[in-house]
Design a protein around this motif. Structure first.
Motif, short mmCIF file in Angstrom:
data_model
loop_
_atom_site.label_atom_id
_atom_site.label_comp_id
_atom_site.label_asym_id
_atom_site.label_seq_id
_atom_site.Cartn_x
_atom_site.Cartn_y
_atom_site.Cartn_z
N SER A 1 25.57 -16.26 39.15
CA SER A 1 25.05 -14.97 39.59
C SER A 1 23.56 -15.05 39.91
O SER A 1 23.08 -14.45 40.87
CB SER A 1 25.28 -13.90 38.51
OG SER A 1 26.65 -13.69 38.31
N ASP B 1 33.85 -13.00 42.73
CA ASP B 1 33.50 -14.18 41.94
C ASP B 1 33.33 -15.39 42.83
O ASP B 1 33.50 -16.53 42.39
CB ASP B 1 34.54 -14.44 40.86
CG ASP B 1 35.93 -14.64 41.43
OD1 ASP B 1 36.11 -14.46 42.65
OD2 ASP B 1 36.86 -14.94 40.65
N ARG C 1 35.44 -16.44 33.81
CA ARG C 1 34.89 -15.59 32.76
C ARG C 1 33.84 -16.28 31.90
O ARG C 1 33.26 -15.66 31.03
CB ARG C 1 36.01 -15.09 31.84
CG ARG C 1 37.02 -14.20 32.55
CD ARG C 1 37.87 -13.47 31.54
NE ARG C 1 38.58 -14.40 30.67
CZ ARG C 1 39.20 -14.02 29.54
NH1 ARG C 1 39.15 -12.77 29.15
NH2 ARG C 1 39.83 -14.91 28.80
N ARG D 1 28.86 -17.77 34.59
CA ARG D 1 28.65 -16.53 35.32
C ARG D 1 27.17 -16.23 35.48
O ARG D 1 26.70 -15.85 36.55
CB ARG D 1 29.33 -15.38 34.58
CG ARG D 1 29.15 -14.02 35.22
CD ARG D 1 30.10 -13.02 34.61
NE ARG D 1 31.47 -13.43 34.82
CZ ARG D 1 32.12 -13.27 35.97
NH1 ARG D 1 31.51 -12.73 36.99
NH2 ARG D 1 33.36 -13.67 36.09
N ASP E 1 35.64 -6.78 42.67
CA ASP E 1 34.62 -7.70 42.18
C ASP E 1 34.63 -8.97 43.04
O ASP E 1 35.62 -9.30 43.66
CB ASP E 1 34.88 -8.07 40.72
CG ASP E 1 34.48 -6.95 39.78
OD1 ASP E 1 33.54 -6.23 40.12
OD2 ASP E 1 35.13 -6.81 38.73
N GLY F 1 39.95 -14.29 36.73
CA GLY F 1 38.63 -14.62 37.26
C GLY F 1 37.87 -15.58 36.37
O GLY F 1 38.27 -15.89 35.25
N GLY G 1 35.25 -10.51 33.75
CA GLY G 1 35.97 -11.19 34.83
C GLY G 1 36.31 -10.24 35.95
O GLY G 1 36.45 -9.04 35.75
N PRO G 2 36.48 -10.75 37.16
CA PRO G 2 36.65 -9.91 38.33
C PRO G 2 37.96 -9.15 38.32
O PRO G 2 39.00 -9.65 37.94
CB PRO G 2 36.61 -10.91 39.49
CG PRO G 2 37.06 -12.19 38.89
CD PRO G 2 36.55 -12.18 37.49
N ASP H 1 30.94 -18.03 41.60
CA ASP H 1 31.47 -18.80 40.49
C ASP H 1 32.38 -19.92 40.98
O ASP H 1 32.33 -21.05 40.48
CB ASP H 1 32.25 -17.88 39.55
CG ASP H 1 31.42 -16.71 39.06
OD1 ASP H 1 30.28 -16.95 38.64
OD2 ASP H 1 31.90 -15.57 39.12
#
Length: 389
Positions: A226, A78, A217, A222, A76, A215, A71-72, A81
């Motif tokens: 991504s 996200d 997860r 993800r 990071d 974040g 998780g961010p 997401d």
């Protein structure tokens, strides 16, 4: 011999235009012989171009993490997401539910896994929209929807209590933000505010304290988001090169469109009647403006496909005619083809009663593909062929 002037839409450049014009000529000629198809390629001389080689475009950015990263934390990203969750706030719950074991009868005295979170949702519902006031309205409705949602129970069997609380908190937050986006709200909170609300809601729903940043997860979510982000990054240059002429063509025409209209008038002046104009997207705006501003008696039919001309007229943005002024009598019959799935196609009959015929065609393509599928659709050619002079 009927001359058919074909006008392309936004973003079309060579060699794509030649392929497009050839496909149109083949499609319309297959239904009716003896036609003279005359392409009007305005994109080369009058289309938008980045004169400084794209100096105004921001550089491409990546996601800042690999597909299997945790998780961010600080630094990071996200964002991809959350884009998935804004589109479907229940995406994580669906993934969790898909991984749950088949339902079994619980032993006597045992507590269903979802009972605790449902009780906490009931407490949260009593607080109304207050716990997410920074985001905007809608939390109470989101809580009620989640409490009644069939995915909650199976998701609870496959997630630890902390994870269930956090997934539920993100689901609620995503619903509130998605509501803002659906209503075109002028203010949308930044990610820091959103994450703080997620942390607060997760705590209320029973998650152990671990700071405000919670974040996305879910591993499956993800990986999917991504992969999509990496694909966008890889295609950034192609997307930029494809998108800037389209947007630029519209802006350039609306601000400096006379040269395009003059070119069309000159082309039509050299044709023997009867003449029909068939135009796509921005091409339909160009054709309508030209016909409104200048009587061209040799033109007996205007056909638009996926056109925004009716919308520009109704919104007061059409250069040649301002609502509620009527369509001039010298404008020929107008056939307006639209695809209900094409979000860039609009209706004209309600604006110009008795002057426009709207006909729906279905490409069975989602948007934006639907906007470019008119010239491979046999329905389109059939409707055109039936009305050509």
């Amino acid at each position: 011999m009927t001359a058919v002037v074909f006008i392309h839409g936004t973003g079309v450049r060579e060699p794509g235009f030649s392929a497009l014009a050839g496909r149109f000529a083949a499609g319309v000629s297959a239904l009716r012989g003896g036609l003279r198809v005359v392409p009007y390629y305005w994109g080369g001389a009058h289309g938008a171009a980045l004169a400084a080689g794209g100096a105004s475009l921001p550089p491409a950015t990546g996601t800042g993490r690999g597909p299997l990263a945790p998780g961010p934390g600080p630094g990071d990203d996200d964002t991809a997401d959350w884009a998935v969750l804004y589109a479907d706030p229940y995406a994580e719950l669906a993934l969790a539910a898909a991984g749950s074991a088949p339902a079994e009868e619980l032993p006597p005295g045992s507590v269903p896994p979802d009972l605790r979170v449902r009780a906490r949702l009931a407490d949260l519902l009593a607080e109304g929209d207050g716990p997410a006031a920074e985001l905007g309205p809608g939390l109470a409705r989101a809580v009620a929807d989640l409490a009644a949602h069939p995915l909650l129970a199976p998701a609870a069997t496959s997630l630890a209590p902390d994870d269930l609380a956090e997934v539920a908190a993100r689901c609620l937050t995503a619903q509130v933000v998605a509501g803002l986006l659906d209503t075109d709200a002028p203010l949308v909170p930044v990610g820091v505010t959103r994450d703080a609300v997620v942390g607060r809601l997760a705590a209320v729903l029973g998650a152990s304290a671990r700071g405000a940043e919670r974040g996305v997860r879910s591993l499956a979510l993800r990986v999917a988001s991504s992969a999509a982000s990496r694909a966008v990054v890889r295609r950034r240059r192609a997307l930029t090169e494809a998108a800037h002429p389209a947007a630029g063509d519209v802006l350039r025409y609306l601000s400096r469109g006379e040269a395009v209209r003059a070119g069309l008038r000159a082309l039509i002046a050299g044709l023997e009647p009867p003449v029909a104009i068939v135009a796509h997207s921005l091409g339909g705006i160009i054709a309508l403006d030209t016909l409104v501003l200048t009587p061209l008696p040799q033109v007996r039919l205007l056909v638009t496909a996926g056109s925004q001309a009716p919308f520009l007229y109704e919104s007061g943005s059409l250069p040649s005619l301002e609502h509620p002024a009527p369509l001039p009598a010298h404008v020929p019959d107008w056939l307006n083809l639209y695809d209900p799935r094409d979000l860039l196609s609009y209706l004209g009959a309600g604006l110009f009663p008795g002057r426009v015929t709207d006909i729906a065609v279905d490409s069975r393509q989602p948007f934006p593909a639907a906007h470019s599928a008119y010239w491979t659709n046999s329905e389109v050619y059939r409707h055109i062929g039936e009305r050509l002079p």
